[in-house]
Scaffold this motif. Sequence first.
Motif, PDB file in Angstrom:
ATOM      1  N   GLU A  25      30.576  30.070 -22.668  1.00  0.00           N
ATOM      2  CA  GLU A  25      30.947  28.798 -22.116  1.00  0.00           C
ATOM      3  C   GLU A  25      31.518  28.821 -20.479  1.00  0.00           C
ATOM      4  OE1 GLU A  25      31.016  25.253 -25.708  1.00  0.00           O
ATOM      5  OE2 GLU A  25      32.350  25.127 -23.975  1.00  0.00           O
ATOM      6  N   TRP A  26      31.164  28.764 -19.978  1.00  0.00           N
ATOM      7  CA  TRP A  26      31.865  29.014 -18.946  1.00  0.00           C
ATOM      8  C   TRP A  26      32.789  27.601 -18.084  1.00  0.00           C
ATOM      9  CZ3 TRP A  26      32.004  34.631 -17.602  1.00  0.00           C
ATOM     10  CH2 TRP A  26      30.879  35.108 -18.154  1.00  0.00           C
ATOM     11  N   ILE A  27      33.586  28.303 -18.102  1.00  0.00           N
ATOM     12  CA  ILE A  27      34.507  26.664 -17.775  1.00  0.00           C
ATOM     13  C   ILE A  27      35.170  26.650 -16.419  1.00  0.00           C
ATOM     14  CG2 ILE A  27      36.181  25.044 -18.490  1.00  0.00           C
ATOM     15  CD1 ILE A  27      35.458  26.176 -21.728  1.00  0.00           C
ATOM     16  N   ASN A  28      35.224  26.505 -15.464  1.00  0.00           N
ATOM     17  CA  ASN A  28      35.461  25.915 -14.280  1.00  0.00           C
ATOM     18  C   ASN A  28      36.086  25.097 -13.915  1.00  0.00           C
ATOM     19  OD1 ASN A  28      36.613  26.843 -11.379  1.00  0.00           O
ATOM     20  ND2 ASN A  28      34.483  26.597 -10.785  1.00  0.00           N
ATOM     21  N   ASN A  29      38.012  25.337 -13.867  1.00  0.00           N
ATOM     22  CA  ASN A  29      38.946  24.528 -14.153  1.00  0.00           C
ATOM     23  C   ASN A  29      39.320  24.096 -11.681  1.00  0.00           C
ATOM     24  OD1 ASN A  29      39.240  23.804 -16.499  1.00  0.00           O
ATOM     25  ND2 ASN A  29      40.796  25.448 -16.557  1.00  0.00           N
ATOM     26  N   ASP A  30      38.365  24.903 -11.534  1.00  0.00           N
ATOM     27  CA  ASP A  30      39.078  24.850 -10.051  1.00  0.00           C
ATOM     28  C   ASP A  30      38.201  24.059  -9.408  1.00  0.00           C
ATOM     29  OD1 ASP A  30      41.605  26.349 -10.299  1.00  0.00           O
ATOM     30  OD2 ASP A  30      39.927  28.318  -9.564  1.00  0.00           O
ATOM     31  N   VAL A  31      38.300  23.386  -8.087  1.00  0.00           N
ATOM     32  CA  VAL A  31      37.881  22.307  -7.392  1.00  0.00           C
ATOM     33  C   VAL A  31      36.638  23.026  -6.435  1.00  0.00           C
ATOM     34  CG1 VAL A  31      39.924  20.924  -7.322  1.00  0.00           C
ATOM     35  CG2 VAL A  31      39.997  22.487  -5.523  1.00  0.00           C
ATOM     36  N   PHE A  32      36.491  24.953  -6.893  1.00  0.00           N
ATOM     37  CA  PHE A  32      35.383  25.560  -5.899  1.00  0.00           C
ATOM     38  C   PHE A  32      34.981  25.963  -6.956  1.00  0.00           C
ATOM     39  CE2 PHE A  32      39.135  28.070  -6.251  1.00  0.00           C
ATOM     40  CZ  PHE A  32      40.326  27.461  -5.448  1.00  0.00           C
ATOM     41  N   VAL A  33      33.470  26.544  -5.802  1.00  0.00           N
ATOM     42  CA  VAL A  33      32.422  26.698  -6.723  1.00  0.00           C
ATOM     43  C   VAL A  33      32.929  28.967  -6.923  1.00  0.00           C
ATOM     44  CG1 VAL A  33      30.452  27.498  -6.480  1.00  0.00           C
ATOM     45  CG2 VAL A  33      30.881  25.036  -5.488  1.00  0.00           C
ATOM     46  N   HIS A  34      32.763  29.007  -8.473  1.00  0.00           N
ATOM     47  CA  HIS A  34      32.507  30.154  -8.567  1.00  0.00           C
ATOM     48  C   HIS A  34      30.972  30.432  -8.974  1.00  0.00           C
ATOM     49  CE1 HIS A  34      37.518  30.599  -8.321  1.00  0.00           C
ATOM     50  NE2 HIS A  34      37.307  29.269  -9.332  1.00  0.00           N
ATOM     51  N   SER A  35      30.985  32.098  -9.621  1.00  0.00           N
ATOM     52  CA  SER A  35      30.603  32.663  -9.794  1.00  0.00           C
ATOM     53  C   SER A  35      31.005  34.095 -10.973  1.00  0.00           C
ATOM     54  CB  SER A  35      29.672  33.546  -8.779  1.00  0.00           C
ATOM     55  OG  SER A  35      29.697  35.079  -8.710  1.00  0.00           O
ATOM     56  N   ALA A  36      30.249  34.127 -12.130  1.00  0.00           N
ATOM     57  CA  ALA A  36      30.287  35.237 -12.575  1.00  0.00           C
ATOM     58  C   ALA A  36      28.937  36.274 -12.874  1.00  0.00           C
ATOM     59  CB  ALA A  36      30.154  34.913 -13.925  1.00  0.00           C
ATOM     60  N   THR A  37      29.028  37.287 -11.182  1.00  0.00           N
ATOM     61  CA  THR A  37      28.204  38.090 -11.719  1.00  0.00           C
ATOM     62  C   THR A  37      28.113  39.698 -12.340  1.00  0.00           C
ATOM     63  OG1 THR A  37      27.632  36.915  -8.875  1.00  0.00           O
ATOM     64  CG2 THR A  37      26.848  38.952  -9.101  1.00  0.00           C
ATOM     65  N   ALA A  38      27.411  39.611 -12.505  1.00  0.00           N
ATOM     66  CA  ALA A  38      27.379  40.925 -13.419  1.00  0.00           C
ATOM     67  C   ALA A  38      27.249  42.147 -12.228  1.00  0.00           C
ATOM     68  CB  ALA A  38      26.641  41.463 -13.943  1.00  0.00           C
TER      69      ALA A  38
END
Length: 105
Positions: A49-62
């Motif tokens: 479960e990738w939880i983004n608490n920020d107000v901008f987009v993130h990625s998890a890029t391998a």
Amino acid sequence: MKLGWILPIAASLMAGMSVPAAAATLQITMDNLVISPAEASAKVGDTIEWINNDVFVHSATARNGDWDINMPAKKTVTSILKKAGTIEYYCRFHPNMKAKLTVAP
Ligand SMILES: [Cu+2]
């Protein structure tokens, strides 16, 4: 009555079933441009479960190209691990955000 027989049979059937180890759910949080935990371990079949608490987009890029998860602002995205390995990943938009996930077979 028959109930006295049925219960022990049902219990022994359940005990005899070969159920694979229960898949777990792991939470990885992006908060204030930090991925936590920075190092995590999981198994193939587990859910992240990738939880983004920020107000901008993130990625998890391998880095090895195994996956590239996009997390819209303030959203939680789930993915299932399909491949074993030690995967270093980062955020495409904030390359200082780095972490490592070890996936056991
Ligand atoms: Cu980011």
